[in-house]
Design a protein around this motif. Sequence first.
Motif, PDB file in Angstrom:
ATOM      1  N   CYS A 181      16.077 -33.640  45.017  1.00 15.28           N
ATOM      2  CA  CYS A 181      15.549 -34.605  43.780  1.00 15.28           C
ATOM      3  C   CYS A 181      14.886 -34.799  43.060  1.00 15.28           C
ATOM      4  O   CYS A 181      14.503 -35.648  42.183  1.00 15.28           O
ATOM      5  CB  CYS A 181      16.275 -35.629  44.884  1.00 15.28           C
ATOM      6  N   ASP A 182      13.534 -33.900  44.468  1.00  9.98           N
ATOM      7  CA  ASP A 182      11.998 -33.550  43.558  1.00  9.98           C
ATOM      8  C   ASP A 182      11.426 -35.222  43.549  1.00  9.98           C
ATOM      9  O   ASP A 182       9.854 -35.483  42.955  1.00  9.98           O
ATOM     10  CB  ASP A 182      12.010 -33.554  42.079  1.00  9.98           C
ATOM     11  N   CYS A 192      15.531 -37.297  49.366  1.00 14.35           N
ATOM     12  CA  CYS A 192      17.008 -36.347  49.896  1.00 14.35           C
ATOM     13  C   CYS A 192      16.027 -35.341  50.916  1.00 14.35           C
ATOM     14  O   CYS A 192      16.833 -35.375  51.876  1.00 14.35           O
ATOM     15  CB  CYS A 192      17.244 -35.684  49.036  1.00 14.35           C
ATOM     16  N   CYS A 207      13.281 -30.867  50.921  1.00 10.42           N
ATOM     17  CA  CYS A 207      12.034 -30.501  50.887  1.00 10.42           C
ATOM     18  C   CYS A 207      11.073 -30.056  51.851  1.00 10.42           C
ATOM     19  O   CYS A 207      10.062 -30.247  52.375  1.00 10.42           O
ATOM     20  CB  CYS A 207      11.281 -30.703  49.345  1.00 10.42           C
ATOM     21  N   CYS A 261       7.856 -32.034  48.143  1.00 10.27           N
ATOM     22  CA  CYS A 261       7.809 -32.532  46.927  1.00 10.27           C
ATOM     23  C   CYS A 261       6.833 -33.793  45.741  1.00 10.27           C
ATOM     24  O   CYS A 261       6.478 -34.094  44.965  1.00 10.27           O
ATOM     25  CB  CYS A 261       9.386 -32.712  46.131  1.00 10.27           C
TER      26      CYS A 261
HETATM   27  S1  FES Z   1      13.425 -32.498  47.528  1.00  8.11           S
HETATM   28 FE1  FES Z   1      14.181 -34.649  47.345  1.00  8.11          FE
HETATM   29  S2  FES Z   1      12.919 -35.324  48.944  1.00  8.11           S
HETATM   30 FE2  FES Z   1      11.634 -33.776  48.059  1.00  8.11          FE
END
Ligand code: FES
Lengths: 287, 762, 160
Positions: free
Chosen positions: C41-42, C46, C49, C61
Amino acid sequence: MRRFEYHEPASLDEASALLVRHGADASLLAGGTDLLVEIKEHLRWPQHVVNVKKIPGLAALEYDERNGLRFGALVTARAIETAAVVRARYAGLAQAARELGSIQVRHRATVVGNICRASPSADTLPPLIADGASVRIHGPAGGRTVALEDFFTGPGRTVLAPGELVTEVVVPPPAPRTGKHYIKHGRRKAMELATVGVAVALTLERDACRDIRIALGAVAPTPIRARAAEAALRGRALDGGTIAAAARTAMGECRPISNVRGSAEYRREMVGVLVARAIERAREGAG
Amino acid sequence: MSRVGSSIVGTSVKRTDVIGKVTGTARYAGDVKLAGMLHGKMKRSTIAHANIRRIDASRALALPGVKAVLTHENVPRVLHYGAPHPRSISVTCDQYILDRKVRYWGEGVAAVAATSEEIAEEALDLIEVEYEPLPAVFTVEAAQAPGAPQIHETAYAGNVLFKPVVVTRGDVAQGFAEADLVIEGEYETGRPTPAYMEPNVCVCQWDNTGKLTVWVSTQAAFMVRGILAEVLGLPLTRVRVLVDHMGGGFGAKQDLFQHEFLCALLAKETRHPVRMEYTRGETFVGGRSRHPCKIWLKQGFKRDGTIVAREARTVFDSGAYGSHGPGVTIVGTTALTSLYRCENVRLEGRCVYTNAPIAGAFRGYGVVQTYYALDIQMDEAAERLGMDPVELKLKNAVREGDMAPSDHPLVGHGLEDCIRRGAAEVGWAALRQRPREQAGTLRRGWGMGCEMHGSSAYPGIKEQGNAIVKMNEDGTAVLLTGAAGLGTGAHTALAQIVAEELGLAFDAVSVVHGDTDIVPWDIGAFASHTTFMVGRAAQMAAAEVKRQLLQRAGEQLEVAAEDLEVRDGVIAVRGVAGRRITVRECMGPKLGIPAANLVGNGTYTPTKSYSFAAHFVEVQVDIATGQIDVLQVIPVHEVGKVVHPIAAAGQIEGGIQQGIGHTLTEDYVIDPATGRSLNAGFVDYKMPLSLDMPPIRTILLETAPDPGGPYGAKGIGEDPIIAIGPAIANAVHDAIGVRFRHFPITPEQVLAALKEKAGAAA
Amino acid sequence: MKRIVEVTINGERHELALEPYRSLLDVLRNDVGLTGTKKGCDVGDCGACTVLLDGKPVNSCLVLGVEVGGSEILTIEGLQRGPERLHPLQDAFMRHGAAQCGFCTPGFLMMASALLDENPAPTEEEIRFGIAGNICRCTGYTKIVAAIQAAARDKAEGKA
Ligand code: FES
Ligand code: FES
C-alpha cells in the motif's frame, strides 16, 4: 513520494528558525506516519521537511503524584500504550493509544504528532482533553502553555503560530476515585479511523459524580467537550436515568458531518449510545 | 482411474512454492530490476465522461529526467479485448490503449517514463488535459433511461452490452398458477473489489531482435501474450511473458489494465526497460470490482415446500468497460436454474455500461450476486411456510441427474450431503429451539446458506488444459505447465497428481511454469478449474510417460509392459516377487546406451463439474449500534476428492474472509454525482482483519467425485465466497427479525430497520 | 541532495547515498536489492513492508531511508538462522499453510517474530491483536494464527 529537502535541526531554536524561514513550505517530521502519507497521497507537498528526532530532551516520559504525567514530542503511541503508569492512571489515553493504527504505526507515531495533525477523529485527543491535558509550546517568542481543549481551531488547524512547535504534553494526576474510559467506534476492531470517539473521565464522591469531563471526537470540526452533558451530571447521582439524559444532551452538543465513514445522523445517535456506555465503564473504573 | 491406497493425492505435502515465500526469495514481477530501468506512471482522468479536446505533454517532456510521454495521439489505435479470452462470448472488445474519450473517473489518459518514480509523478502534473465534459451516468437505471449518453459505440443497444440472456425451462405461468405461496423480492449487491495484496505491476524490455519480454502479475500469461502481440502487431515469437510468483488475483487479474500496453510502448520508445507499478489507490481506481447487481426474483411454492416456479430478472452494472460483463451475466443468471430444483424457470439477465469503475471477473463470477438473492428468498419462504430452512433447502436441493446450469446432468448428492453434515455438526435442530436473549443490547442468530459452482468456464468457453511430463535420467520427473501460481497451491497439487500417477515420491517431481516460451499453452488460472482441468491433463501426461516408462522397463526385464506396475519409484512385475527394477535404473544410461527421452503430453477438454457447499454461521447484532459480528462459521464443502487438505481448507477460509467483507463492510464507493472514487485505500475500503475474523471450522466431503476430474477432484477456488453471504443475512434475520436483501449490510441500516420494525409493531 | 547513511542490515554494514525522499522500503528494495520486503500500500495500512528497526516492527514505507543512520535493520532475508536453518516461524508457516500467494508473508513473519520476542507464549487473542496491522487477502488469517501458535510452542519446547 515527491521530492523535498531535508533538515535535521539539533535544537529547538534551530528547528523554530527553519520553520520561520520556510513558512508554509516546511513540514515537521516526528513519527512521520501522517506526514509521509500526506505527501504520498498528494495532500501536502512540502519543499522542506524538518525532522525533529535529533533534538535532545524530547523523548522523556515521567510521572509523579504531584504534577502528573509529562511526555515529550518524540514519545510514541506505543510507549504510551505500554507504560504501566498510563495504563493505571490514564486508562482512556492508554486505550486510545492502543487503538491508533497498528503496532507498527504506533512504534513510529508520536502522540504530539497526533495532536498537531489536529484531525477531528484523532484517537488520543478526546482522552487527553477529558484528562485536562495541556501542551507546552516552543517558539521564536519563547515558550507558552495552552490547554489542549483550546489548542484546535479547525480540522488540521491549531493555535500554533509560525515557527512554533509543541515540545511536551502535561496531564494532571487523577483525583482519588477517578475512572476513565475511551470508546472508539468503527466498523472493524482495528485499523480504523474513528467514526465517533468518546472519552470520559469522572470522579466520584460517595455515590455522586463530583466531577466529569466528556470529550467527543469525529463529531465536530475539532474534538469538543460535551459541557452541557457534564453539567447535567456534576454533583448528581449516576444512575440509568441521569446517564441517559446526559447522553441525550451530548447528542445535541455534537455537530457531525456525513461522509463515506458514516452519516451525521448515525454519528449523533452513536454519541448518545457511547457516551452512556463510556460513563458506565468509567464509573466502574472509579470503584 | 482412481486407485486404492493412493498416498500422495490427499496428503498435505509441503508446498514446494512456499519456501521462497517464507524466506523472501520468491520473485514477483515488481521485484524485477534491470540495468537502466525507467519508471512509468499513468495520468488519470479527473472526470467521468468526456472527450479529450486537447492534451499537451510539452511541459512534462521538458522536465529533466523525463524520457517519454504517451497520449492517445502517439499510441496505436487498436480496438481490443480487455479480458482477452480467445474470442469467447464471455468478454467484450471495446478498449483502446488510450482513447480520445474517457469513460470513468480515473481512466488513464497519458503515461510517462522517467529516470525516477518521483520525476515521473511530477511530470504527470505537467501534462495538460482539456476535457469536453459529456453527461455521465452512474446507475443502471440512468444508463438505460431514454436519452442517456451512449458510452460505447460497440454496445448491443444503447448502453446494454450484449443481447440479454434469456433462459426458460418448463412453463412458469403454469407453475405460479399451481403455487400455494408466491414470494417476490428485489435484491441488490454492492461493489466489493478483490483487493489482492500485490498491486498490478509489469516490467517490459525489448531486445535488439525486436522481441518483447514482459514480467507481469497476471493469472493468464498466454492471454497477455496473445493480446499484446495482437495490439502491437507482433508474431507470438516476439512476445515472451514471464510470471513466477504473483500476489493474488481472485479473478480480476485475467484482464489487462492499460499499463501493460503502455509499459511495452514506453520501453520501446525509450529503448530502456520500464517498470510500471500501480499504487494501492490505482488498484482500486483502475482495477476491477465485482459487478453491482440488481435482482428481481419471484418464486412459487407448494405448501409442502416444493418449488413450482421461478422467475428472475438480473441487471449487472459493468461500469465503463465490458471486461467479463457478458460472462458474469450469463453465468450468474443461468445459475438461478439450479441450486434449488425447479422445473418451471424463466430468467433474464442483462449487463449495462455506466460511467462507474470497471467491473470484471471476481471469484464467484455473478453467482455471488444471484445466489445471495436465491438463498435469502428460500429462508424467507421457509419462514412463511412455517418450515425449518434446513428442511426446505434439503427438500429442494439439486441432486444426481438434475440438469445443471451448464445443461448437463449433475453427479451425486453433494449439496444434500453438505446440508445434512453441517446441520448435524452445529446441532441445528436444537439451535432452533434455544431461548432468545432479551436483556442487554446483544442478539445472537444462526443462519445457513448454500451454493454450488462449476469448475471450468464451460459452456461459455470450451476450455483446454495442457501438460507435459518429462522423465529425467535419474528417475525423477518434470512437469511443464502453463497454469499460473496464484497462491492457491495449484502447482503443488499438480505435482502431487503427477507423482501419484507415475508412482514416484512427491519430491521426485519438479514443476516448471511461468514462461510462455517454454511451457504448454494455458488459458489462465480462473473458473476454479486448475486442479480439475490442468490436473487431469497432468494426470494424462503422466500416464502417457508411465506407458513409455513401463515399455522400457518391460524390455529391460523381458516381460510385457502390461504386467508391470510402478510404485514408490520401483517397477515390479505384478504378482511376481523379486522381479523388479527401480525407475532410476530403468531410466539411467547403460554402457553405450543413453538415457531415454520420455515425454508425455496431456491435453484435456473438459465439460464441467460442480462442487457444493453449505455454510452455517452464528452472528451477534448490537441493537444499539447496529454492529454485526460474525462469531463462528462452519463451512461444509463437497469437492469430490481433496488433493491437499491444508491448501483446500486455506482456500475456504480465505473465501470466507472475502465473503464476510462483502456482506458487512466492503464496498468501493463513488460519488453519485461525479463518479469520483471515495475510498480507494485500505482505511476506508474495509476488509475484515485478524481481529474481525471468527473461528472457522472447515469440513471437507468427498461424497460426489466427478469422473471428469483427476481422482474425482473438482474445483474449490470460488465456492467459499458464495454461500457465506446469504448465511450471514439469514443469521441476522434469525437474530433480530429483520430481513436484508442487499449487501453490504451496514450498522446504520440495521438501526434504521430496527426502528422501522418497532414502528410497525407499535 | 543525497546524504550518506551508515546502517546495519541483516548483520551487514552498508554505506548508502540516499535521496531524503526515499522510504526505507524503497531503499531496501531498490538500493540494497532486498526485494523480500513487499509494498502492498505504501501508506502504512497493510504491514507487507514490516521490518524490524532496532528490534521494533515498523512499516518501512513510513520511514525515510535517511532516518535510519546508525540503526540495525532486520528484514525477511535475515530472519533465517542459517543457510539450511529456517526460523521456527518460517517452518511453521510452511507446515500450516499460512502462506498462499505469499505477498503478505514476509510482513507477517517479521511482525510475528517481534511479537514472540516480546511475548513468547501469546494467547490467540494476543496474536490476533499483534497482527492486526497486517493484511492478508488469501488465508482468512486462520492458518497464520495457527502457525504463530505452533512456532511459539516449538520454541517453548526447544524444538527450534
Ligand atoms: S506497504 Fe503497506 S504498510 Fe507499508
Ligand atoms: S497469502 Fe496472499 S495476501 Fe496473504
